[in-house]
Design an enzyme around this catalytic site. Structure first.
Site, PDB file in Angstrom:
ATOM      1  N   ASP A  98      13.356  35.715  45.311  1.00 21.59           N
ATOM      2  CA  ASP A  98      12.341  36.675  45.750  1.00 21.59           C
ATOM      3  C   ASP A  98      11.040  36.070  46.252  1.00 21.59           C
ATOM      4  O   ASP A  98       9.995  36.712  46.236  1.00 21.59           O
ATOM      5  CB  ASP A  98      12.025  37.595  44.566  1.00 21.59           C
ATOM      6  CG  ASP A  98      11.685  36.809  43.311  1.00 21.59           C
ATOM      7  OD1 ASP A  98      11.324  35.628  43.434  1.00 21.59           O
ATOM      8  OD2 ASP A  98      11.781  37.369  42.200  1.00 21.59           O
ATOM      9  N   GLU A 120      21.023  35.556  43.162  1.00 20.65           N
ATOM     10  CA  GLU A 120      20.113  36.230  42.212  1.00 20.65           C
ATOM     11  C   GLU A 120      19.674  37.585  42.802  1.00 20.65           C
ATOM     12  O   GLU A 120      18.484  37.900  42.922  1.00 20.65           O
ATOM     13  CB  GLU A 120      18.905  35.364  41.854  1.00 20.65           C
ATOM     14  CG  GLU A 120      18.227  35.800  40.560  1.00 20.65           C
ATOM     15  CD  GLU A 120      17.052  34.909  40.156  1.00 20.65           C
ATOM     16  OE1 GLU A 120      15.916  35.176  40.574  1.00 20.65           O
ATOM     17  OE2 GLU A 120      17.289  33.946  39.394  1.00 20.65           O
ATOM     18  N   GLU A 134       6.937  39.550  44.885  1.00 21.15           N
ATOM     19  CA  GLU A 134       8.371  39.303  44.695  1.00 21.15           C
ATOM     20  C   GLU A 134       9.225  40.572  44.713  1.00 21.15           C
ATOM     21  O   GLU A 134      10.330  40.580  45.258  1.00 21.15           O
ATOM     22  CB  GLU A 134       8.608  38.534  43.396  1.00 21.15           C
ATOM     23  CG  GLU A 134       8.108  37.086  43.414  1.00 21.15           C
ATOM     24  CD  GLU A 134       6.629  36.946  43.087  1.00 21.15           C
ATOM     25  OE1 GLU A 134       5.960  37.979  42.841  1.00 21.15           O
ATOM     26  OE2 GLU A 134       6.134  35.797  43.086  1.00 21.15           O
ATOM     27  N   HIS A 210       1.550  31.501  35.836  1.00 18.41           N
ATOM     28  CA  HIS A 210       1.200  31.208  37.230  1.00 18.41           C
ATOM     29  C   HIS A 210       1.246  32.407  38.177  1.00 18.41           C
ATOM     30  O   HIS A 210       0.864  32.306  39.330  1.00 18.41           O
ATOM     31  CB  HIS A 210       2.159  30.155  37.802  1.00 18.41           C
ATOM     32  CG  HIS A 210       3.536  30.703  38.088  1.00 18.41           C
ATOM     33  ND1 HIS A 210       4.500  30.800  37.126  1.00 18.41           N
ATOM     34  CD2 HIS A 210       4.089  31.210  39.213  1.00 18.41           C
ATOM     35  CE1 HIS A 210       5.594  31.327  37.651  1.00 18.41           C
ATOM     36  NE2 HIS A 210       5.371  31.605  38.918  1.00 18.41           N
ATOM     37  N   ARG A 212       0.920  35.544  40.637  1.00 18.11           N
ATOM     38  CA  ARG A 212      -0.200  36.061  41.421  1.00 18.11           C
ATOM     39  C   ARG A 212      -0.795  37.338  40.829  1.00 18.11           C
ATOM     40  O   ARG A 212      -2.004  37.536  40.851  1.00 18.11           O
ATOM     41  CB  ARG A 212       0.251  36.356  42.855  1.00 18.11           C
ATOM     42  CG  ARG A 212       0.158  35.186  43.761  1.00 18.11           C
ATOM     43  CD  ARG A 212       0.832  35.439  45.083  1.00 18.11           C
ATOM     44  NE  ARG A 212       1.244  34.165  45.661  1.00 18.11           N
ATOM     45  CZ  ARG A 212       0.580  33.528  46.617  1.00 18.11           C
ATOM     46  NH1 ARG A 212      -0.502  34.055  47.135  1.00 18.11           N
ATOM     47  NH2 ARG A 212       0.985  32.370  47.064  1.00 18.11           N
ATOM     48  N   HIS A 243       0.828  24.644  36.585  1.00 18.37           N
ATOM     49  CA  HIS A 243       1.251  24.832  37.976  1.00 18.37           C
ATOM     50  C   HIS A 243       0.184  24.272  38.911  1.00 18.37           C
ATOM     51  O   HIS A 243      -1.008  24.334  38.596  1.00 18.37           O
ATOM     52  CB  HIS A 243       1.439  26.343  38.183  1.00 18.37           C
ATOM     53  CG  HIS A 243       2.103  26.740  39.459  1.00 18.37           C
ATOM     54  ND1 HIS A 243       1.511  26.604  40.684  1.00 18.37           N
ATOM     55  CD2 HIS A 243       3.316  27.299  39.696  1.00 18.37           C
ATOM     56  CE1 HIS A 243       2.325  27.056  41.630  1.00 18.37           C
ATOM     57  NE2 HIS A 243       3.439  27.490  41.044  1.00 18.37           N
TER      58      HIS A 243
HETATM   59  C1  UD1 Z   1       5.570  30.827  44.470  1.00 18.48           C
HETATM   60  C2  UD1 Z   1       6.343  32.137  44.631  1.00 18.48           C
HETATM   61  C3  UD1 Z   1       6.609  32.766  43.280  1.00 18.48           C
HETATM   62  C4  UD1 Z   1       7.246  31.787  42.321  1.00 18.48           C
HETATM   63  C5  UD1 Z   1       6.442  30.500  42.262  1.00 18.48           C
HETATM   64  C6  UD1 Z   1       7.171  29.488  41.433  1.00 18.48           C
HETATM   65  C7  UD1 Z   1       5.776  33.389  46.675  1.00 18.48           C
HETATM   66  C8  UD1 Z   1       4.864  34.343  47.312  1.00 18.48           C
HETATM   67  N1  UD1 Z   1       5.521  33.075  45.402  1.00 18.48           N
HETATM   68  O1  UD1 Z   1       4.303  31.155  43.944  1.00 18.48           O
HETATM   69  O2  UD1 Z   1       7.474  33.867  43.446  1.00 18.48           O
HETATM   70  O3  UD1 Z   1       7.282  32.358  41.037  1.00 18.48           O
HETATM   71  O4  UD1 Z   1       6.286  29.975  43.588  1.00 18.48           O
HETATM   72  O5  UD1 Z   1       6.372  28.444  41.043  1.00 18.48           O
HETATM   73  O6  UD1 Z   1       6.690  32.927  47.298  1.00 18.48           O
HETATM   74  N2  UD1 Z   1       0.889  23.860  45.321  1.00 18.48           N
HETATM   75  C9  UD1 Z   1       0.791  22.501  45.498  1.00 18.48           C
HETATM   76  N3  UD1 Z   1       1.920  21.733  45.371  1.00 18.48           N
HETATM   77  C10 UD1 Z   1       3.137  22.254  45.073  1.00 18.48           C
HETATM   78  C11 UD1 Z   1       3.238  23.652  44.877  1.00 18.48           C
HETATM   79  C12 UD1 Z   1       2.101  24.425  45.026  1.00 18.48           C
HETATM   80  O7  UD1 Z   1      -0.281  21.986  45.748  1.00 18.48           O
HETATM   81  O8  UD1 Z   1       4.121  21.511  44.951  1.00 18.48           O
HETATM   82  C13 UD1 Z   1      -0.318  24.693  45.453  1.00 18.48           C
HETATM   83  C14 UD1 Z   1      -0.773  24.890  46.918  1.00 18.48           C
HETATM   84  O9  UD1 Z   1      -2.165  24.917  46.961  1.00 18.48           O
HETATM   85  C15 UD1 Z   1      -0.204  26.271  47.245  1.00 18.48           C
HETATM   86  C16 UD1 Z   1      -0.394  26.985  45.909  1.00 18.48           C
HETATM   87  O10 UD1 Z   1      -0.051  26.004  44.934  1.00 18.48           O
HETATM   88  O11 UD1 Z   1      -0.898  26.874  48.302  1.00 18.48           O
HETATM   89  C17 UD1 Z   1       0.413  28.230  45.705  1.00 18.48           C
HETATM   90  O12 UD1 Z   1       1.752  28.047  46.113  1.00 18.48           O
HETATM   91  P1  UD1 Z   1       2.591  29.284  46.723  1.00 18.48           P
HETATM   92  O13 UD1 Z   1       3.953  28.817  47.077  1.00 18.48           O
HETATM   93  O14 UD1 Z   1       1.786  29.958  47.770  1.00 18.48           O
HETATM   94  O15 UD1 Z   1       2.662  30.334  45.548  1.00 18.48           O
HETATM   95  P2  UD1 Z   1       3.045  30.180  44.042  1.00 18.48           P
HETATM   96  O16 UD1 Z   1       1.991  30.804  43.240  1.00 18.48           O
HETATM   97  O17 UD1 Z   1       3.461  28.786  43.751  1.00 18.48           O
HETATM   98  N1  UDP Z   2       9.734  24.258  35.389  1.00 15.14           N
HETATM   99  C1  UDP Z   2       9.686  22.877  35.536  1.00 15.14           C
HETATM  100  N2  UDP Z   2       8.503  22.243  35.273  1.00 15.14           N
HETATM  101  C2  UDP Z   2       7.387  22.891  34.882  1.00 15.14           C
HETATM  102  C3  UDP Z   2       7.447  24.315  34.764  1.00 15.14           C
HETATM  103  C4  UDP Z   2       8.628  24.962  35.038  1.00 15.14           C
HETATM  104  O1  UDP Z   2      10.677  22.248  35.863  1.00 15.14           O
HETATM  105  O2  UDP Z   2       6.373  22.249  34.656  1.00 15.14           O
HETATM  106  C5  UDP Z   2      10.996  24.943  35.682  1.00 15.14           C
HETATM  107  C6  UDP Z   2      11.490  25.913  34.633  1.00 15.14           C
HETATM  108  O3  UDP Z   2      12.267  25.252  33.665  1.00 15.14           O
HETATM  109  C7  UDP Z   2      12.305  26.884  35.463  1.00 15.14           C
HETATM  110  C8  UDP Z   2      11.525  26.956  36.760  1.00 15.14           C
HETATM  111  O4  UDP Z   2      10.772  25.750  36.824  1.00 15.14           O
HETATM  112  O5  UDP Z   2      13.585  26.384  35.753  1.00 15.14           O
HETATM  113  C9  UDP Z   2      10.627  28.154  36.768  1.00 15.14           C
HETATM  114  O6  UDP Z   2       9.713  28.021  37.791  1.00 15.14           O
HETATM  115  P1  UDP Z   2       8.365  28.854  37.849  1.00 15.14           P
HETATM  116  O7  UDP Z   2       7.977  29.281  36.488  1.00 15.14           O
HETATM  117  O8  UDP Z   2       7.416  28.051  38.654  1.00 15.14           O
HETATM  118  O9  UDP Z   2       8.788  30.112  38.737  1.00 15.14           O
HETATM  119  P2  UDP Z   2       9.459  31.516  38.413  1.00 15.14           P
HETATM  120  O10 UDP Z   2      10.728  31.281  37.667  1.00 15.14           O
HETATM  121  O11 UDP Z   2       8.467  32.319  37.634  1.00 15.14           O
HETATM  122  O12 UDP Z   2       9.674  32.119  39.771  1.00 15.14           O
END
Ligand code: UD1
Ligand code: UDP
Length: 381
Positions: A98, A120, A134, A210, A212, A243
């Protein structure tokens, strides 16, 4: 007969963890050419997963820049996918869950008239702003997809109520397949502090937060409750791999920084995370994936959200919804830290989300769809 080109598209950490075993399973099938395309909506957090599962993408859109808006992510994915699809000419595209990558990947497949398999599928809260964005992404992908791989029967029922009957399979969640490969009894952590924690003497509480829709006031309340729990319970060590989202980093530092028993650490690799979870006392999280993994490992979970699209483990008694109000979270945490009977009732392993063979069922279902195999039996939890 030529091989079927099945292209898996993913971009964030959780999608990667849940798609990695499927990309591998597809690669082991003689009839399939497994193609891996990453958007890199996440960069470091995605690369860490690719490394753990020894996956090398065939195509990398490399779209991440810090603090991207939803529109930026979606439009960059769409533009990048055009070239990937035109060059690689897949017979089917698989998307997962999602995220913005999921939605854009499915939409792009549709624009190119490539059939879509949704891994999923069928999770719902019926609140379009929670989880945000999502819940809407899932619904939009349901409208586009041709095959639906539901983790549970409950997910299939959700689709049925929306009139989706064809191409639906109950497979279990691929996260349980992933978990089977990462958890080890004698695991050695590379993150130093994790080898030093007093797992037997004290209560290790694993925290992640983490989402939004929790940004702002809810996150403040959640983190204030967590800090109070650590302050009031001297036998508690709180471990929070934070995160990389700058919003989350800032909140964690502000509300949880500077306490000797609160460990704010870098995101963990998937194998470290799974093994830490296997050793901890309690999980407090707003993550989707953790809600699925912890029950399989027998760990109670307090969900730091108002609702959940994963009611199966709540029904099984290992997960409770704690909401986003400080006092409720504190009280529920306090109970599980001090009342052994209440804790014992939740701390038992259940597997409503899968038996570890989801990827095999999905690969079989794809071959069945193309007339190259038998329809797989559904997973019955
Ligand atoms: C995204 C997904 C969310 C999921 C989450 C898992 C969307 C809208 N949201 O949210 O469904 O639960 O991932 O973690 O698709 N960033 C880094 N390095 C990384 C990853 C992230 O610097 O490796 C920072 C960046 O500034 C980025 C911000 O995190 O802009 C947010 O990342 P983004 O993918 O926009 O949304 P998440 O909150 O991670
Ligand atoms: N996870 C990880 N390292 C971390 C935090 C989470 O490997 O520091 C793994 C966790 O075990 C799970 C997945 O990442 O498999 C969940 O990701 P996240 O919580 O970012 O996203 P969501 O599941 O809420 O979309």
């Amino acid at each position: 007969m030529s091989k079927l080109k099945i292209m898996s598209v993913f971009g964030t950490r959780p999608e990667a963890i849940k798609m990695a075993p499927l990309v591998k399973e597809l690669g082991e099938r003689e009839e399939i050419q497994s193609i891996c395309c990453v958007t890199a909506q996440h960069r470091e957090m995605l690369d860490s997963v690719l490394q753990v599962f020894s996956l090398t993408p065939d195509w990398d859109l490399n779209i991440m820049t810090p603090r991207q808006t939803l529109s930026t992510i979606t439009s960059k994915c769409l533009l990048g996918m055009d070239e990937a699809i035109e060059t690689l000419q897949p017979d089917m595209i698989l998307v997962h869950g999602d995220t913005s990558t999921t939605f854009a990947g499915a939409l792009s497949a549709f624009y190119h008239k490539v059939p879509v398999g949704h891994v999923e599928a069928g999770l719902r809260t019926y609140d379009k702003y929670s989880p945000y964005p999502e819940e809407m992404n899932r619904k939009l992908v349901t409208a586009i997809a041709d095959l639906y791989f539901c983790p549970t029967e409950n997910n299939r029922q959700n689709l049925l109520r929306e009139g989706v009957e064809k191409g639906v399979f109950v497979t279990g969640n691929t996260v349980i397949d992933a978990l089977k490969t990462t958890v080890q009894k004698d695991f050695n952590f590379t993150t130093k502090i994790l080898n030093q924690l007093p797992y037997d003497r004290e209560k290790i509480v694993l925290v992640t937060c983490h989402r939004r829709e929790n940004y702002g006031q809810p996150m403040t309340q959640i983190m204030t409750a967590l800090r109070r729990l650590a302050e009031d319970h001297p036998d508690v060590e709180l471990v929070y791999p934070v995160h990389l989202s700058p919003v989350v980093q800032e909140a964690a530092r502000t509300y949880l920084g500077g306490h000797p028993r609160i460990h704010l650490i870098d995101p963990l690799s998937a194998d470290e995370m799974h093994n830490l979870m296997a050793r901890c006392y309690l999980v407090m999280t707003d993550s989707g994936g953790l809600q699925e993994e912890a029950p399989a490992l027998g760990k109670p979970v307090l969900v730091l959200r108002r609702e959940t699209e994963r009611p199966e483990a709540v029904a099984a008694g290992t997960v409770q919804l704690a909401g986003v109000e400080e006092e409720t979270i504190y009280q529920m945490g306090h109970t599980l830290l001090t009342d052994q009977e209440a804790y014992g009732k939740m701390a038992h392993a259940v597997n409503p989300y899968g038996d570890g063979f989801a990827c095999r069922r999905i690969a079989d279902a794809i071959l069945w769809h193309f007339g190259r195999g038998e329809r797989p039996e559904d997973f019955r939890g």
